[in-house]
Design an enzyme around this catalytic site. Sequence first.
Site, PDB file in Angstrom:
ATOM      1  CE1 TYR A  61      -3.330  -2.601   0.354  1.00 41.42           C
ATOM      2  CE2 TYR A  61      -3.487  -2.222   2.515  1.00 41.42           C
ATOM      3  CZ  TYR A  61      -3.982  -3.294   1.486  1.00 41.42           C
ATOM      4  OH  TYR A  61      -4.699  -4.083   1.612  1.00 41.42           O
ATOM      5  CG  HIS A 126      -2.276  -8.673   0.345  1.00 43.01           C
ATOM      6  ND1 HIS A 126      -1.637  -7.444   0.138  1.00 43.01           N
ATOM      7  CD2 HIS A 126      -3.368  -8.487   0.116  1.00 43.01           C
ATOM      8  CE1 HIS A 126      -2.746  -6.673   0.063  1.00 43.01           C
ATOM      9  NE2 HIS A 126      -3.787  -7.062  -0.106  1.00 43.01           N
ATOM     10  N   PRO A 206     -16.253  -3.259   2.971  1.00 44.19           N
ATOM     11  CG  PRO A 206     -16.410  -2.449   5.278  1.00 44.19           C
ATOM     12  CD  PRO A 206     -15.394  -2.774   3.982  1.00 44.19           C
ATOM     13  N   GLY A 208     -18.482  -1.759  -0.201  1.00 38.35           N
ATOM     14  CA  GLY A 208     -18.442  -1.660  -1.485  1.00 38.35           C
ATOM     15  C   GLY A 208     -17.460  -0.898  -2.395  1.00 38.35           C
ATOM     16  N   GLY A 215     -22.915   5.872  -4.073  1.00 35.98           N
ATOM     17  CA  GLY A 215     -23.605   5.597  -5.443  1.00 35.98           C
ATOM     18  C   GLY A 215     -22.756   6.070  -6.659  1.00 35.98           C
TER      19      GLY A 215
END
Length: 341
Positions: A61, A126, A206, A208, A215
């Site tokens: 990361y 991972h 969690p 999305g 959205g």
Amino acid sequence: MAAAVRRMKLGSQGMEVSAQGLGCMGMSALYGPPKPEEDMIKLIHHVVSSGVTFLDTSDVYGDNELLLAKALKGGWREKVQLATKFGISNKGGAPKTRGDPEYVREACERSLKRLEVDYIDLYYQHRIDTTVPIEVTIKALKELIDEGKIKYIGLSEASSSTIRRAHAVHPITAVQMEWSLWSRDIEADIVPTCRELGIGIVTYSPLGRGFLSGGANLVANLPDGDFRKNMPRFKPENVEHNKKIFERVNEMARRKGCTPSQLALAWVHHQGNDVCPIPGTTKIENFNQNIGALAVKLTPEEMAELESYASADAVKGDRHVFMSTTWINSETPPLSSWKPE
């Protein structure tokens, strides 16, 4: 605020964490440019002071491990459970999965140095190296436990049979998987396997990858370089369809008097006391909203209603860009085939 974040046992080896964690990836990598270091350190301190003490990072990361090292100076290290990961090597260009013993040790030593810690609480593989028997990788991790360099072992994106084989060598404390209202492929086989073996389930993305918070607006405003632009579900032809899911979640959240992200996170919390979601954020106000999910109660009827909005046939597009490296393709050769060089 701290009293609102309950504690939970993760797995059956004695690890205890906050019932919600913090995914730190987006602070440093993949979701647009790295965020200002000073702001992220302030955020991490706020998170820990609020009772969320389970921090999740990885050696791929960007400079995230270095950021956490700075944030955990001055007594903060003792307050947290630190999880990091190994297994994706970026050496020589294209990413490659590695689970050979030499690499396991090298990766761990590098993470310890970058994080500036004596030990890692939870060390995940991972991605699974499909050329190395999982037993060989776990044996190398067990040696690191014996040396006090790591406390607990985790797997990420591993199949049920891989989890079983690993657990037979040394108990696995947690399996980290994508699990949300619209990513539910682990429910048939992996979740029951973890429960049978007493393994905790840590859920990444969690919300999305933010879609269940914002959205189509989120997708429209993604910065250049944001990895999510490549996500099949975020492609224009799929967003048009998938935005209906968000709209329905949003409508139900209005009825419940909470935000869509709180509702989506509450759905994950209601999967069981062995499930710990780790939503990521780079903003204090979003974090404050996320821990509000712990107070949202859902009836079985509300759970069913939510699930009807995001059934498998209602979601268009794969959940990941690299589905080939997820649990569906994580079988490793039998131990008898291993011939170390």
